[in-house]
Design a protein around this motif. Structure first.
Motif, PDB file in Angstrom:
ATOM      1  N   THR A 276      29.977  30.572  39.597  1.00  0.00           N
ATOM      2  CA  THR A 276      30.800  29.652  40.395  1.00  0.00           C
ATOM      3  C   THR A 276      31.699  30.511  41.289  1.00  0.00           C
ATOM      4  O   THR A 276      31.773  30.230  42.475  1.00  0.00           O
ATOM      5  N   ALA A 277      32.061  31.426  40.738  1.00  0.00           N
ATOM      6  CA  ALA A 277      32.825  32.511  41.210  1.00  0.00           C
ATOM      7  C   ALA A 277      32.297  33.171  42.386  1.00  0.00           C
ATOM      8  O   ALA A 277      32.454  33.289  43.478  1.00  0.00           O
ATOM      9  N   LEU A 278      30.903  33.639  41.945  1.00  0.00           N
ATOM     10  CA  LEU A 278      30.003  34.342  42.965  1.00  0.00           C
ATOM     11  C   LEU A 278      29.689  33.368  44.193  1.00  0.00           C
ATOM     12  O   LEU A 278      29.513  33.821  45.283  1.00  0.00           O
ATOM     13  N   ALA A 279      29.307  32.151  43.909  1.00  0.00           N
ATOM     14  CA  ALA A 279      29.132  31.227  44.933  1.00  0.00           C
ATOM     15  C   ALA A 279      30.306  31.016  45.503  1.00  0.00           C
ATOM     16  O   ALA A 279      30.194  30.997  47.113  1.00  0.00           O
ATOM     17  N   ALA A 280      31.487  30.807  45.067  1.00  0.00           N
ATOM     18  CA  ALA A 280      32.749  30.874  46.130  1.00  0.00           C
ATOM     19  C   ALA A 280      32.846  32.300  47.099  1.00  0.00           C
ATOM     20  O   ALA A 280      32.969  31.880  48.210  1.00  0.00           O
ATOM     21  N   VAL A 281      32.480  33.272  46.497  1.00  0.00           N
ATOM     22  CA  VAL A 281      32.535  34.447  47.314  1.00  0.00           C
ATOM     23  C   VAL A 281      31.522  34.661  48.375  1.00  0.00           C
ATOM     24  O   VAL A 281      31.955  34.769  49.683  1.00  0.00           O
ATOM     25  N   VAL A 282      30.114  34.065  48.080  1.00  0.00           N
ATOM     26  CA  VAL A 282      29.216  33.984  48.950  1.00  0.00           C
ATOM     27  C   VAL A 282      29.730  32.939  50.158  1.00  0.00           C
ATOM     28  O   VAL A 282      29.451  33.361  51.478  1.00  0.00           O
ATOM     29  N   LEU A 283      30.139  31.744  49.817  1.00  0.00           N
ATOM     30  CA  LEU A 283      30.512  30.802  50.988  1.00  0.00           C
ATOM     31  C   LEU A 283      31.621  31.346  51.624  1.00  0.00           C
ATOM     32  O   LEU A 283      31.748  31.271  52.853  1.00  0.00           O
ATOM     33  N   ALA A 284      32.835  32.013  50.894  1.00  0.00           N
ATOM     34  CA  ALA A 284      34.096  32.428  51.758  1.00  0.00           C
ATOM     35  C   ALA A 284      33.771  33.764  52.527  1.00  0.00           C
ATOM     36  O   ALA A 284      34.121  33.976  53.542  1.00  0.00           O
ATOM     37  N   ALA A 285      32.775  34.731  52.086  1.00  0.00           N
ATOM     38  CA  ALA A 285      32.843  35.987  52.612  1.00  0.00           C
ATOM     39  C   ALA A 285      31.725  35.867  53.616  1.00  0.00           C
ATOM     40  O   ALA A 285      31.467  36.995  54.339  1.00  0.00           O
ATOM     41  N   LEU A 286      30.563  35.156  53.130  1.00  0.00           N
ATOM     42  CA  LEU A 286      29.138  35.328  54.001  1.00  0.00           C
ATOM     43  C   LEU A 286      28.868  34.131  54.809  1.00  0.00           C
ATOM     44  O   LEU A 286      28.228  34.546  55.992  1.00  0.00           O
TER      45      LEU A 286
END
Length: 156
Positions: free
Chosen positions: A90-100
């Motif tokens: 979930t944290a990784l998905a949030a990073v992908v959404l916010a950063a990429l």
């Protein structure tokens, strides 16, 4: 109380994450159509709407892990491997959404798609589609983990 928290957690996931995954998936092809027809006001409006959906529901999506932690705490499963894995994904998905995903959507909206040339812009939409796919795959994996819960006592 656990049933209430679980219901809110699941509803938040459906209401918040669902629209982001759909809108983010629709954005790259819509961007390609808008690039091919730069004078099409409707295509530009569609991009603005999809981007707004992604941004707003990403913020609303914060409720999903908040209620997830509350539910897991009530169920006494915070140390379970499947839950820790779900939290990490979930944290990784949030990073992908916010950063990429969101910054690339914004860049395409502003017309600054890595130089603006036709070939470069097509590559930018393809990259965005790839990152969106990664985001969606992460959420699908988390969903499966939440349903299957390896080692659960439900027998399902």
């Amino acid at each position: 109380m656990t049933k209430f928290l679980l219901a809110v957690h699941v509803l938040a996931a459906i209401v918040a994450i669902g629209p982001v995954t759909v809108a983010a998936s629709m954005f790259p092809p819509a961007a390609r159509r808008a690039i091919e027809a730069p004078d099409d006001v409707r295509a530009a409006g569609t991009l603005q709407l999809l981007y707004r959906i992604c941004r707003v529901y990403a913020v609303v999506g914060v409720a999903v892990p908040v209620f997830g932690f509350a539910t897991a705490s009530n169920m006494h499963v915070l140390g379970s491997a499947w839950l820790i894995t779900s939290i990490a994904l979930t944290a990784l998905a949030a990073v992908v959404l916010a950063a990429l995903v969101l910054p690339r959507q914004s860049a395409l909206l502003e017309g600054g798609a890595e130089g603006g040339a036709e070939g470069v812009t097509r590559r930018a939409t393809a990259r965005l589609a790839m990152f969106t796919g990664v985001f969606n795959l992460l959420w699908a994996t988390v969903t499966v983990l939440m349903i299957v819960r390896p080692g659960s006592t439900t027998g399902a």
